[in-house]
Design a protein around this motif. Sequence first.
Motif, PDB file in Angstrom:
ATOM      1  N   THR A 111       5.218 -29.681  11.095  1.00  0.00           N
ATOM      2  CA  THR A 111       6.599 -29.295  10.786  1.00  0.00           C
ATOM      3  C   THR A 111       7.041 -27.991  11.396  1.00  0.00           C
ATOM      4  O   THR A 111       6.232 -27.172  11.676  1.00  0.00           O
ATOM      5  CB  THR A 111       6.980 -29.449   9.201  1.00  0.00           C
ATOM      6  N   LYS A 112       8.282 -27.822  11.298  1.00  0.00           N
ATOM      7  CA  LYS A 112       8.875 -26.557  11.643  1.00  0.00           C
ATOM      8  C   LYS A 112       8.336 -25.437  10.851  1.00  0.00           C
ATOM      9  O   LYS A 112       7.865 -24.460  11.284  1.00  0.00           O
ATOM     10  CB  LYS A 112      10.469 -26.414  11.855  1.00  0.00           C
ATOM     11  N   GLU A 113       8.428 -25.736   9.464  1.00  0.00           N
ATOM     12  CA  GLU A 113       7.979 -24.781   8.380  1.00  0.00           C
ATOM     13  C   GLU A 113       6.530 -24.427   8.715  1.00  0.00           C
ATOM     14  O   GLU A 113       6.210 -22.987   8.614  1.00  0.00           O
ATOM     15  CB  GLU A 113       7.857 -25.157   7.002  1.00  0.00           C
ATOM     16  N   CYS A 162       4.607 -24.812  11.374  1.00  0.00           N
ATOM     17  CA  CYS A 162       4.809 -23.916  12.748  1.00  0.00           C
ATOM     18  C   CYS A 162       4.927 -22.465  12.576  1.00  0.00           C
ATOM     19  O   CYS A 162       4.127 -21.580  13.033  1.00  0.00           O
ATOM     20  CB  CYS A 162       5.961 -24.503  13.681  1.00  0.00           C
ATOM     21  N   LEU A 163       6.086 -22.096  11.808  1.00  0.00           N
ATOM     22  CA  LEU A 163       6.413 -20.701  11.743  1.00  0.00           C
ATOM     23  C   LEU A 163       5.427 -20.016  10.782  1.00  0.00           C
ATOM     24  O   LEU A 163       5.139 -18.795  10.968  1.00  0.00           O
ATOM     25  CB  LEU A 163       7.797 -20.671  11.043  1.00  0.00           C
ATOM     26  N   ARG A 203       5.397 -26.417  20.583  1.00  0.00           N
ATOM     27  CA  ARG A 203       6.312 -25.815  19.537  1.00  0.00           C
ATOM     28  C   ARG A 203       7.526 -25.602  19.804  1.00  0.00           C
ATOM     29  O   ARG A 203       8.347 -25.543  18.873  1.00  0.00           O
ATOM     30  CB  ARG A 203       5.292 -24.546  19.221  1.00  0.00           C
ATOM     31  N   LEU A 253       9.316 -28.786  19.251  1.00  0.00           N
ATOM     32  CA  LEU A 253       9.532 -29.197  17.917  1.00  0.00           C
ATOM     33  C   LEU A 253      10.414 -28.215  17.040  1.00  0.00           C
ATOM     34  O   LEU A 253      11.128 -28.631  16.122  1.00  0.00           O
ATOM     35  CB  LEU A 253       8.061 -28.737  17.105  1.00  0.00           C
ATOM     36  N   LEU A 254      10.360 -27.115  17.513  1.00  0.00           N
ATOM     37  CA  LEU A 254      11.163 -26.045  16.791  1.00  0.00           C
ATOM     38  C   LEU A 254      12.742 -26.111  17.125  1.00  0.00           C
ATOM     39  O   LEU A 254      13.524 -25.642  16.338  1.00  0.00           O
ATOM     40  CB  LEU A 254      10.748 -24.635  17.053  1.00  0.00           C
ATOM     41  N   GLN A 301      15.101 -23.440  16.292  1.00  0.00           N
ATOM     42  CA  GLN A 301      14.369 -22.618  15.757  1.00  0.00           C
ATOM     43  C   GLN A 301      13.529 -21.667  16.511  1.00  0.00           C
ATOM     44  O   GLN A 301      12.847 -20.958  15.885  1.00  0.00           O
ATOM     45  CB  GLN A 301      14.170 -22.984  14.375  1.00  0.00           C
ATOM     46  N   ALA A 302      13.442 -21.958  17.678  1.00  0.00           N
ATOM     47  CA  ALA A 302      12.486 -21.537  18.405  1.00  0.00           C
ATOM     48  C   ALA A 302      12.202 -20.000  18.402  1.00  0.00           C
ATOM     49  O   ALA A 302      11.272 -19.462  18.799  1.00  0.00           O
ATOM     50  CB  ALA A 302      12.430 -22.012  20.058  1.00  0.00           C
ATOM     51  N   GLU A 309      10.343 -17.616  15.939  1.00  0.00           N
ATOM     52  CA  GLU A 309       9.028 -17.136  16.436  1.00  0.00           C
ATOM     53  C   GLU A 309       9.018 -15.645  16.985  1.00  0.00           C
ATOM     54  O   GLU A 309       8.038 -15.023  16.290  1.00  0.00           O
ATOM     55  CB  GLU A 309       8.005 -18.103  17.166  1.00  0.00           C
TER      56      GLU A 309
END
Length: 394
Positions: A299-301, A303-304, A334, A337-338, A341-342, A345
């Motif tokens: 998930t985005k969360e 991942c971060l 990533r 997916l993000l 929101q990339a 990171e």
Amino acid sequence: MKIGIGLSTEKDPIQATQEAIRIALTNINTEKISLGILFTTVEFAQPDVLKRISGFLGPLPIVGCSSLAIISNQGIFKHGLILVLLSLGESVYFNAAEVRGINTRSATLCGEEFAQNLLYGFKNIRRDLGLIFSDGFLRDGSGFISGLQEMLGRSFPFVGASASANLASDKTYLYSGAEVLNDAACGILWGGKLNFGLGIKHGWRPLGKPRYVTKSAANVVYEIDSLPAAAIYKEYLNFDLVKLRKELKRISILYPIGVHLAGEDEYLLRNLVSIEDDESLVFQSNIPQGSSVRLMIGTKESCLNATHQALAEMKQGLVNRQINFVLVFDSISRYILLGRQAHKELEIIREGLDKDTPIIGIYTYGEQAPLRAINYQGQSYFHNQTITLLGIGG
């Protein structure tokens, strides 16, 4: 150690190269330049770019590769060129080398040849770290790494990235000296007294019960728990074979296969490349028969959160916490997916470092690095979907 970084987003490749060289030379402020690292988007993967750098700087050892986008303190750029110039102290030794034909010959033998080329001149000198870049369409990443380890040692740490390009492209590019290469690998072997810290995480979590690969060959898995391999996806997603193939790209990013490795904290992720008519699964790298595997979800969360963890792990490994610069190798999965929101990171990395710490990076088709084991940081692996942070100190 001194560092000078030049970034340009000029449209014209020659103008961009000249601007990057000028800025990098101004920032390093020394005549003694030891080597260069070059990252570009694919528009700059031209012999003229390397020739222009050599024309300004002389026969400088240069390594690097192409990427979908380049990463720097200033942001993420889908059109640009970044040149890193390094001036090394007398206590740090290095050798730059390359190997060609890595997809047309045995990957293992190519890995051994590459290691031998890197080791040239290292007699009686302590080896600390390998930094490698390989073709993004390397067919046998695990075999290539195995060949490297045969010569350098199973526990010798090396960190690397598989070059990337625009997603529609069928070629990636390597930079070695004054040449632009395909079907190749290049890199640097560091030694003497190099201080570095490494953090590598992905953030994907296991789903369901452990399963076992009951039939596989290299990167093709035929059976899992004695059933056709595709059944693991058909069962969980409730998709037939036609829909699985239609959703392949999304499935590969969100639901890779995780391989459990004895003594390691994290699962080793494998991206799904294709689903064959016999319901076998083709992955980007090897999955040995007998492996314990799990379906994974990202998930985005998560991942971060993994980015935070990788940064903390990298900083922990550095003696005296001194960081001259940070290399970022970030999986394209990533980035996809993000989505919007990339950039978060990069924000996490910037906020966790001193404001003037240089950050240089690329998006990759695969990463090569050790996993942090329980008692030591040991054997390197071919990875998918990780963020790998390498901090170099003087």
